[in-house]
Design a protein around this motif. Sequence first.
Motif, PDB file in Angstrom:
ATOM      1  N   MET A 185       0.845  -1.168   0.000  1.00 18.50           N
ATOM      2  CA  MET A 185       0.000   0.000   0.000  1.00 18.50           C
ATOM      3  C   MET A 185       0.893   1.234   0.000  1.00 18.50           C
ATOM      4  SD  MET A 185      -2.900   1.213   2.713  1.00 18.50           S
ATOM      5  CE  MET A 185      -2.176   0.221   3.943  1.00 18.50           C
ATOM      6  N   THR A 186       0.443   2.255  -0.713  1.00 14.01           N
ATOM      7  CA  THR A 186       1.218   3.485  -0.766  1.00 14.01           C
ATOM      8  C   THR A 186       0.636   4.507   0.188  1.00 14.01           C
ATOM      9  OG1 THR A 186      -0.126   4.481  -2.494  1.00 14.01           O
ATOM     10  CG2 THR A 186       1.681   3.061  -3.212  1.00 14.01           C
ATOM     11  N   ALA A 187       1.451   5.507   0.513  1.00 13.66           N
ATOM     12  CA  ALA A 187       0.981   6.583   1.380  1.00 13.66           C
ATOM     13  C   ALA A 187      -0.172   7.323   0.720  1.00 13.66           C
ATOM     14  CB  ALA A 187       2.120   7.536   1.707  1.00 13.66           C
ATOM     15  N   ALA A 188      -0.209   7.338  -0.614  1.00 13.08           N
ATOM     16  CA  ALA A 188      -1.292   8.015  -1.331  1.00 13.08           C
ATOM     17  C   ALA A 188      -2.645   7.363  -1.042  1.00 13.08           C
ATOM     18  CB  ALA A 188      -1.016   8.012  -2.829  1.00 13.08           C
ATOM     19  N   THR A 207      -3.885   6.447   1.769  1.00 15.11           N
ATOM     20  CA  THR A 207      -4.513   7.010   2.965  1.00 15.11           C
ATOM     21  C   THR A 207      -4.319   8.519   3.088  1.00 15.11           C
ATOM     22  OG1 THR A 207      -2.553   6.512   4.289  1.00 15.11           O
ATOM     23  CG2 THR A 207      -4.309   4.847   4.263  1.00 15.11           C
ATOM     24  N   GLU A 208      -3.653   9.119   2.120  1.00 12.49           N
ATOM     25  CA  GLU A 208      -3.390  10.564   2.164  1.00 12.49           C
ATOM     26  C   GLU A 208      -4.696  11.353   2.214  1.00 12.49           C
ATOM     27  OE1 GLU A 208      -1.435  13.957  -0.702  1.00 12.49           O
ATOM     28  OE2 GLU A 208      -0.763  11.891  -0.908  1.00 12.49           O
ATOM     29  N   GLY A 209      -4.761  12.297   3.137  1.00 18.43           N
ATOM     30  CA  GLY A 209      -5.922  13.169   3.261  1.00 18.43           C
ATOM     31  C   GLY A 209      -7.078  12.581   4.037  1.00 18.43           C
ATOM     32  N   LEU A 210      -6.904  11.381   4.569  1.00 12.70           N
ATOM     33  CA  LEU A 210      -7.996  10.743   5.310  1.00 12.70           C
ATOM     34  C   LEU A 210      -7.833  10.950   6.813  1.00 12.70           C
ATOM     35  CD1 LEU A 210      -8.289   7.310   3.471  1.00 12.70           C
ATOM     36  CD2 LEU A 210      -9.752   9.329   3.211  1.00 12.70           C
ATOM     37  N   PRO A 211      -8.951  11.130   7.523  1.00 12.31           N
ATOM     38  CA  PRO A 211      -8.865  11.162   8.987  1.00 12.31           C
ATOM     39  C   PRO A 211      -8.318   9.821   9.485  1.00 12.31           C
ATOM     40  CG  PRO A 211     -11.069  11.770   8.230  1.00 12.31           C
ATOM     41  CD  PRO A 211     -10.307  11.281   7.035  1.00 12.31           C
ATOM     42  N   GLU A 212      -7.734   9.831  10.667  1.00  5.19           N
ATOM     43  CA  GLU A 212      -7.043   8.656  11.198  1.00  5.19           C
ATOM     44  C   GLU A 212      -7.894   7.384  11.167  1.00  5.19           C
ATOM     45  OE1 GLU A 212      -5.079   7.300  15.427  1.00  5.19           O
ATOM     46  OE2 GLU A 212      -5.043   9.422  14.906  1.00  5.19           O
ATOM     47  N   GLY A 213      -9.111   7.454  11.652  1.00  5.68           N
ATOM     48  CA  GLY A 213      -9.972   6.273  11.687  1.00  5.68           C
ATOM     49  C   GLY A 213     -10.314   5.755  10.310  1.00  5.68           C
ATOM     50  N   PHE A 214     -10.568   6.667   9.388  1.00  8.92           N
ATOM     51  CA  PHE A 214     -10.893   6.261   8.023  1.00  8.92           C
ATOM     52  C   PHE A 214      -9.661   5.679   7.352  1.00  8.92           C
ATOM     53  CE2 PHE A 214     -14.575   7.427   5.131  1.00  8.92           C
ATOM     54  CZ  PHE A 214     -14.348   6.371   4.268  1.00  8.92           C
ATOM     55  N   ALA A 215      -8.499   6.253   7.607  1.00 20.26           N
ATOM     56  CA  ALA A 215      -7.248   5.728   7.065  1.00 20.26           C
ATOM     57  C   ALA A 215      -7.023   4.288   7.541  1.00 20.26           C
ATOM     58  CB  ALA A 215      -6.079   6.617   7.460  1.00 20.26           C
ATOM     59  N   ALA A 229     -12.919  17.620   4.316  1.00 24.24           N
ATOM     60  CA  ALA A 229     -11.596  17.418   3.723  1.00 24.24           C
ATOM     61  C   ALA A 229     -11.389  16.008   3.164  1.00 24.24           C
ATOM     62  CB  ALA A 229     -10.513  17.719   4.763  1.00 24.24           C
ATOM     63  N   VAL A 230     -12.325  15.100   3.397  1.00 18.52           N
ATOM     64  CA  VAL A 230     -12.169  13.730   2.904  1.00 18.52           C
ATOM     65  C   VAL A 230     -12.184  13.747   1.372  1.00 18.52           C
ATOM     66  CG1 VAL A 230     -13.266  11.452   2.763  1.00 18.52           C
ATOM     67  CG2 VAL A 230     -13.142  12.647   4.947  1.00 18.52           C
ATOM     68  N   PRO A 231     -11.185  13.159   0.748  1.00 24.00           N
ATOM     69  CA  PRO A 231     -11.120  13.149  -0.720  1.00 24.00           C
ATOM     70  C   PRO A 231     -12.300  12.389  -1.327  1.00 24.00           C
ATOM     71  CG  PRO A 231      -9.010  12.500   0.246  1.00 24.00           C
ATOM     72  CD  PRO A 231     -10.010  12.544   1.355  1.00 24.00           C
ATOM     73  N   ALA A 232     -12.775  12.884  -2.447  1.00 24.40           N
ATOM     74  CA  ALA A 232     -13.929  12.282  -3.110  1.00 24.40           C
ATOM     75  C   ALA A 232     -13.649  10.863  -3.612  1.00 24.40           C
ATOM     76  CB  ALA A 232     -14.382  13.165  -4.269  1.00 24.40           C
ATOM     77  N   ASP A 233     -12.388  10.506  -3.793  1.00 27.35           N
ATOM     78  CA  ASP A 233     -12.052   9.190  -4.339  1.00 27.35           C
ATOM     79  C   ASP A 233     -11.873   8.109  -3.275  1.00 27.35           C
ATOM     80  OD1 ASP A 233      -9.621   9.898  -3.174  1.00 27.35           O
ATOM     81  OD2 ASP A 233      -8.424   9.337  -4.921  1.00 27.35           O
ATOM     82  N   VAL A 234     -12.346   8.350  -2.078  1.00 31.58           N
ATOM     83  CA  VAL A 234     -12.119   7.402  -0.985  1.00 31.58           C
ATOM     84  C   VAL A 234     -12.669   6.011  -1.303  1.00 31.58           C
ATOM     85  CG1 VAL A 234     -14.169   7.957   0.390  1.00 31.58           C
ATOM     86  CG2 VAL A 234     -12.090   7.185   1.522  1.00 31.58           C
ATOM     87  N   SER A 235     -13.773   5.927  -2.028  1.00 30.31           N
ATOM     88  CA  SER A 235     -14.322   4.603  -2.345  1.00 30.31           C
ATOM     89  C   SER A 235     -13.364   3.792  -3.209  1.00 30.31           C
ATOM     90  CB  SER A 235     -15.685   4.733  -3.037  1.00 30.31           C
ATOM     91  OG  SER A 235     -15.567   5.448  -4.246  1.00 30.31           O
ATOM     92  N   ASP A 236     -12.579   4.473  -4.042  1.00 30.90           N
ATOM     93  CA  ASP A 236     -11.607   3.779  -4.899  1.00 30.90           C
ATOM     94  C   ASP A 236     -10.409   3.258  -4.109  1.00 30.90           C
ATOM     95  OD1 ASP A 236     -13.187   4.416  -7.100  1.00 30.90           O
ATOM     96  OD2 ASP A 236     -12.111   6.295  -7.448  1.00 30.90           O
ATOM     97  N   ARG A 237     -10.194   3.772  -2.929  1.00 29.98           N
ATOM     98  CA  ARG A 237      -9.007   3.417  -2.136  1.00 29.98           C
ATOM     99  C   ARG A 237      -9.174   2.127  -1.335  1.00 29.98           C
ATOM    100  NH1 ARG A 237      -6.597   9.066   0.196  1.00 29.98           N
ATOM    101  NH2 ARG A 237      -7.070  10.366  -1.601  1.00 29.98           N
ATOM    102  N   LEU A 238     -10.376   1.566  -1.342  1.00 33.03           N
ATOM    103  CA  LEU A 238     -10.648   0.369  -0.550  1.00 33.03           C
ATOM    104  C   LEU A 238     -10.182  -0.917  -1.216  1.00 33.03           C
ATOM    105  CD1 LEU A 238     -14.223   1.352   0.635  1.00 33.03           C
ATOM    106  CD2 LEU A 238     -12.155   1.286   2.045  1.00 33.03           C
ATOM    107  N   GLY A 239      -9.751  -0.832  -2.466  1.00 28.57           N
ATOM    108  CA  GLY A 239      -9.270  -2.022  -3.162  1.00 28.57           C
ATOM    109  C   GLY A 239     -10.377  -2.984  -3.552  1.00 28.57           C
ATOM    110  N   LEU A 240     -11.563  -2.460  -3.810  1.00 27.62           N
ATOM    111  CA  LEU A 240     -12.703  -3.305  -4.151  1.00 27.62           C
ATOM    112  C   LEU A 240     -13.083  -3.221  -5.626  1.00 27.62           C
ATOM    113  CD1 LEU A 240     -14.929  -2.537  -1.040  1.00 27.62           C
ATOM    114  CD2 LEU A 240     -13.923  -4.749  -1.610  1.00 27.62           C
TER     115      LEU A 240
END
Length: 152
Positions: A1-4, A6-14, A112-123
């Motif tokens: 996993m890259t830092a990108a 979880t970048e811009g995500l609150p701690e719990g969401f990250a 501040a949560v990035p709009a692409d968060v759904s893409d970051r779940l690896g699904l």
Amino acid sequence: MTAATTEGLPEGFAAIVEDFNAVPEPERLQMLLDFSRGLPALPERYAEHPELLEPVPECQSPIFVVAEVTGTGQDARVDLFFSAPEEAPTTRGFAGILHDGLDGLTAGEVLAVPADVSDRLGLSRAVSPLRLRGMAGMLGRIKRQVQEKSAA
């Protein structure tokens, strides 16, 4: 996993994103189902008045959301409530992820949560793009409600 990832995500969401990306794809679907089972029930004030929740038409299943905002400005507290049918576990799972990742945060953190968060779940290979857009639609509605209510 890259830092990108979880970048811009609150701690719990990250942490949720990290958990999804730490397991093989078949296990990610199981995690999504776990989130669907963990979605809290609506409190009475919404269960008895479903018209107070906003529909999310981007979702294939009927889902409704409301963001309660306590206070004003960036430090206002956000509490989230969802209504999603149990027979729609993917939709409920995405709602559960958003609830666990965003509920109780400040307006500024939610916005501040990035709009692409759904893409970051690896699904992306396990869940259809239409379903991922549904989660993005939920986030968009949450952010709009938070923006409007925290400015009031």
